[in-house]
Scaffold this motif. Structure first.
Motif, PDB file in Angstrom:
ATOM      1  N   MET A 148      -1.175 -12.300  -3.581  1.00 52.11           N
ATOM      2  CA  MET A 148      -1.427 -11.432  -2.437  1.00 52.11           C
ATOM      3  C   MET A 148      -2.543 -10.439  -2.778  1.00 52.11           C
ATOM      4  O   MET A 148      -2.393  -9.672  -3.726  1.00 52.11           O
ATOM      5  CB  MET A 148      -0.165 -10.638  -2.066  1.00 52.11           C
ATOM      6  N   PRO A 203      -1.773  -6.474   5.307  1.00 53.90           N
ATOM      7  CA  PRO A 203      -3.011  -6.189   4.585  1.00 53.90           C
ATOM      8  C   PRO A 203      -3.906  -5.151   5.257  1.00 53.90           C
ATOM      9  O   PRO A 203      -4.779  -4.577   4.620  1.00 53.90           O
ATOM     10  CB  PRO A 203      -3.732  -7.548   4.544  1.00 53.90           C
ATOM     11  N   HIS A 221       5.950 -12.304   4.005  1.00 56.19           N
ATOM     12  CA  HIS A 221       4.682 -12.909   3.624  1.00 56.19           C
ATOM     13  C   HIS A 221       4.450 -14.168   4.458  1.00 56.19           C
ATOM     14  O   HIS A 221       5.397 -14.725   5.033  1.00 56.19           O
ATOM     15  CB  HIS A 221       4.692 -13.247   2.132  1.00 56.19           C
ATOM     16  N   ASP A 238      -0.258  -2.601  -2.332  1.00 56.66           N
ATOM     17  CA  ASP A 238       0.438  -2.024  -1.183  1.00 56.66           C
ATOM     18  C   ASP A 238       1.904  -2.446  -1.167  1.00 56.66           C
ATOM     19  O   ASP A 238       2.788  -1.649  -0.865  1.00 56.66           O
ATOM     20  CB  ASP A 238      -0.222  -2.457   0.133  1.00 56.66           C
ATOM     21  N   HIS A 278      -3.261  -7.789  -1.311  1.00 54.14           N
ATOM     22  CA  HIS A 278      -2.787  -6.417  -1.082  1.00 54.14           C
ATOM     23  C   HIS A 278      -1.509  -6.131  -1.877  1.00 54.14           C
ATOM     24  O   HIS A 278      -0.683  -5.331  -1.480  1.00 54.14           O
ATOM     25  CB  HIS A 278      -2.596  -6.154   0.409  1.00 54.14           C
TER      26      HIS A 278
END
Length: 126
Positions: A90, A61, A12, A95, A92
């Motif tokens: 986040m 992303p 991240h 995902d 996303h």
């Protein structure tokens, strides 16, 4: 990605510096592995350790997490190191959860922080 062992690296945003330093510090171990990484993470790893065999995929992303998930599902990734930032939301997140679920379903080693990644790397290097 035929032949050799493959390691997936993801970090991240707030953990990208940590991942780059981790790769630099472990480049001797990583030298015998093919590495796939999400876009920006892969770029940072290449800057820190240009001698490594790194394939950059899309940004997380924009589908990079899903690309790595697909490689896990097809048996092309042998281990996953994902430096997660638990303090930043986040967009996303679904995902990310899907990627972790695939790592669990296909029973590949997965480290989500540096302490666990150090242990994983020690077993890979042994």
């Amino acid at each position: 990605m035929a032949g050799g062992k493959c390691l997936a690296l993801i970090a991240h945003d707030q953990k990208k510096d940590d991942m780059a330093e981790f790769a630099r510090r472990n480049r001797e171990t990583f030298a015998s592995w093919k590495i796939v990484a999400t876009g920006t993470t892969g770029g940072r790893v290449i800057e820190a350790a240009p001698d490594l065999d790194v394939t950059r995929l899309k940004s997380g992303p924009l589908g990079g997490d899903q690309q790595i998930g697909a490689l896990i599902a097809t048996g092309e990734v042998d281990a996953l190191i994902f430096f997660v930032d638990p303090l930043t939301p986040m967009p996303h997140d679904v995902d990310v959860k899907a990627l972790m679920r695939l790592a669990i379903v296909y029973d590949i080693p997965m480290a989500l922080n540096e302490a666990t990644a150090d242990k994983l790397i020690a077993t890979l290097h042994a």
